[in-house]
Design a protein around this motif. Structure first.
Motif, PDB file in Angstrom:
ATOM      1  N   PRO A   1      13.523  67.941  34.786  1.00  9.81           N
ATOM      2  CA  PRO A   1      14.628  67.037  35.108  1.00  9.81           C
ATOM      3  C   PRO A   1      15.434  67.476  36.334  1.00  9.81           C
ATOM      4  O   PRO A   1      16.093  66.663  36.961  1.00  9.81           O
ATOM      5  N   GLY A   2      15.353  68.743  36.684  1.00 12.11           N
ATOM      6  CA  GLY A   2      16.108  69.231  37.838  1.00 12.11           C
ATOM      7  C   GLY A   2      15.350  69.226  39.146  1.00 12.11           C
ATOM      8  O   GLY A   2      15.944  69.421  40.207  1.00 12.11           O
ATOM      9  N   CYS A   3      14.032  68.996  39.092  1.00 11.66           N
ATOM     10  CA  CYS A   3      13.235  68.994  40.322  1.00 11.66           C
ATOM     11  C   CYS A   3      13.757  67.928  41.280  1.00 11.66           C
ATOM     12  O   CYS A   3      13.983  66.792  40.890  1.00 11.66           O
ATOM     13  N   GLY A   4      13.950  68.316  42.520  1.00 15.45           N
ATOM     14  CA  GLY A   4      14.484  67.417  43.526  1.00 15.45           C
ATOM     15  C   GLY A   4      15.997  67.422  43.574  1.00 15.45           C
ATOM     16  O   GLY A   4      16.592  66.716  44.379  1.00 15.45           O
ATOM     17  N   GLY A   5      16.630  68.232  42.728  1.00 19.37           N
ATOM     18  CA  GLY A   5      18.083  68.266  42.672  1.00 19.37           C
ATOM     19  C   GLY A   5      18.735  68.744  43.958  1.00 19.37           C
ATOM     20  O   GLY A   5      19.748  68.194  44.385  1.00 19.37           O
TER      21      GLY A   5
ATOM     22  N   THR B   1      12.147  62.770  32.353  1.00 22.88           N
ATOM     23  CA  THR B   1      11.143  63.781  32.680  1.00 22.88           C
ATOM     24  C   THR B   1       9.737  63.260  32.453  1.00 22.88           C
ATOM     25  O   THR B   1       8.848  63.450  33.295  1.00 22.88           O
ATOM     26  N   VAL B   2       9.520  62.593  31.336  1.00 21.10           N
ATOM     27  CA  VAL B   2       8.184  62.071  31.033  1.00 21.10           C
ATOM     28  C   VAL B   2       7.794  60.998  32.039  1.00 21.10           C
ATOM     29  O   VAL B   2       6.696  61.023  32.605  1.00 21.10           O
ATOM     30  N   VAL B   3       8.697  60.053  32.292  1.00 23.89           N
ATOM     31  CA  VAL B   3       8.371  58.941  33.195  1.00 23.89           C
ATOM     32  C   VAL B   3       8.095  59.437  34.600  1.00 23.89           C
ATOM     33  O   VAL B   3       7.152  58.971  35.251  1.00 23.89           O
ATOM     34  N   ARG B   4       8.855  60.396  35.098  1.00 24.59           N
ATOM     35  CA  ARG B   4       8.629  60.845  36.480  1.00 24.59           C
ATOM     36  C   ARG B   4       7.320  61.612  36.632  1.00 24.59           C
ATOM     37  O   ARG B   4       6.855  61.818  37.745  1.00 24.59           O
TER      38      ARG B   4
ATOM     39  N   LEU C   1       4.480  60.543  34.997  1.00 26.83           N
ATOM     40  CA  LEU C   1       3.402  59.579  34.774  1.00 26.83           C
ATOM     41  C   LEU C   1       3.044  58.890  36.086  1.00 26.83           C
ATOM     42  O   LEU C   1       3.851  58.859  37.018  1.00 26.83           O
ATOM     43  N   PRO C   2       1.835  58.328  36.173  1.00 24.42           N
ATOM     44  CA  PRO C   2       1.410  57.694  37.438  1.00 24.42           C
ATOM     45  C   PRO C   2       2.357  56.614  37.949  1.00 24.42           C
ATOM     46  O   PRO C   2       2.551  56.472  39.134  1.00 24.42           O
ATOM     47  N   PHE C   3       2.970  55.836  37.053  1.00 24.85           N
ATOM     48  CA  PHE C   3       3.860  54.755  37.489  1.00 24.85           C
ATOM     49  C   PHE C   3       5.282  55.262  37.762  1.00 24.85           C
ATOM     50  O   PHE C   3       6.153  54.479  38.149  1.00 24.85           O
ATOM     51  N   GLY C   4       5.531  56.548  37.612  1.00 27.52           N
ATOM     52  CA  GLY C   4       6.868  57.109  37.824  1.00 27.52           C
ATOM     53  C   GLY C   4       7.107  57.543  39.254  1.00 27.52           C
ATOM     54  O   GLY C   4       8.081  58.255  39.534  1.00 27.52           O
ATOM     55  N   GLY C   5       6.281  57.133  40.183  1.00 31.35           N
ATOM     56  CA  GLY C   5       6.418  57.518  41.579  1.00 31.35           C
ATOM     57  C   GLY C   5       7.775  57.267  42.205  1.00 31.35           C
ATOM     58  O   GLY C   5       8.274  58.097  42.962  1.00 31.35           O
ATOM     59  N   PRO C   6       8.422  56.121  41.908  1.00 35.39           N
ATOM     60  CA  PRO C   6       9.726  55.872  42.542  1.00 35.39           C
ATOM     61  C   PRO C   6      10.812  56.884  42.165  1.00 35.39           C
ATOM     62  O   PRO C   6      11.769  57.047  42.909  1.00 35.39           O
ATOM     63  N   ILE C   7      10.687  57.565  41.029  1.00 30.75           N
ATOM     64  CA  ILE C   7      11.703  58.561  40.656  1.00 30.75           C
ATOM     65  C   ILE C   7      11.155  59.985  40.739  1.00 30.75           C
ATOM     66  O   ILE C   7      11.745  60.919  40.226  1.00 30.75           O
ATOM     67  N   ARG C   8      10.030  60.147  41.426  1.00 30.06           N
ATOM     68  CA  ARG C   8       9.439  61.461  41.615  1.00 30.06           C
ATOM     69  C   ARG C   8       9.956  62.037  42.930  1.00 30.06           C
ATOM     70  O   ARG C   8       9.998  61.338  43.924  1.00 30.06           O
ATOM     71  N   PRO C   9      10.332  63.321  42.943  1.00 29.36           N
ATOM     72  CA  PRO C   9      10.836  63.907  44.207  1.00 29.36           C
ATOM     73  C   PRO C   9       9.776  64.031  45.270  1.00 29.36           C
ATOM     74  O   PRO C   9       8.628  64.058  45.047  1.00 29.36           O
TER      75      PRO C   9
END
Length: 132
Positions: A49-53, A119-122, A124-132
């Protein structure tokens, strides 16, 4: 108790947070070698959850709200929550009112569940928009 003594703790916390944001705003986390890599990401390739913070804080300091949200939306929510809680603390301290933060278990479970879902959604493959 004089006003300056009542506001000493909130002012000290605000100064420390402002100094941290000033440092992150000055030293770009997008440039390699300035900050350590997240241990979870380094070992597993998963985003915590902190990645990209740090990147989020850097973008936030520079006024790039969309970039900050992209790098870590939970971080931006935490910055805003801190601002609200700090303001309540400072106002109550200035008025000589007791400062208490009593959280029932339900809000803590909701917060924990939201962070787990984030954390789970980021990851997953469709979680790209909230991935750092």
């Amino acid at each position: 108790m004089p006003l300056w003594r009542r506001l000493a703790a909130p002012a000290g916390v605000l100064a420390a947070v402002a100094a941290a944001f000033a440092y992150v705003g000055t030293v770009d986390p997008n440039q390699p070698g300035h900050y350590p890599v997240c241990p979870l990401y380094a070992l597993t390739g998963l985003y915590c959850p902190g990645c990209g913070g740090l990147r989020s804080a850097h973008a936030f300091v520079h006024g790039d709200l969309l970039g900050a949200l992209h790098d870590n939306a939970a971080g931006v929510a935490a910055y805003l929550a801190f601002a609200v809680l700090w303001t309540l603390w400072a106002v109550r301290a200035a008025r000589s009112l007791p400062v208490r933060l009593v959280l029932d278990r339900t809000p803590l479970w909701v917060l924990g569940s939201a962070l787990l879902l984030f954390t789970v959604v980021r990851n997953l493959p469709f979680g790209g928009p909230i991935r750092p």
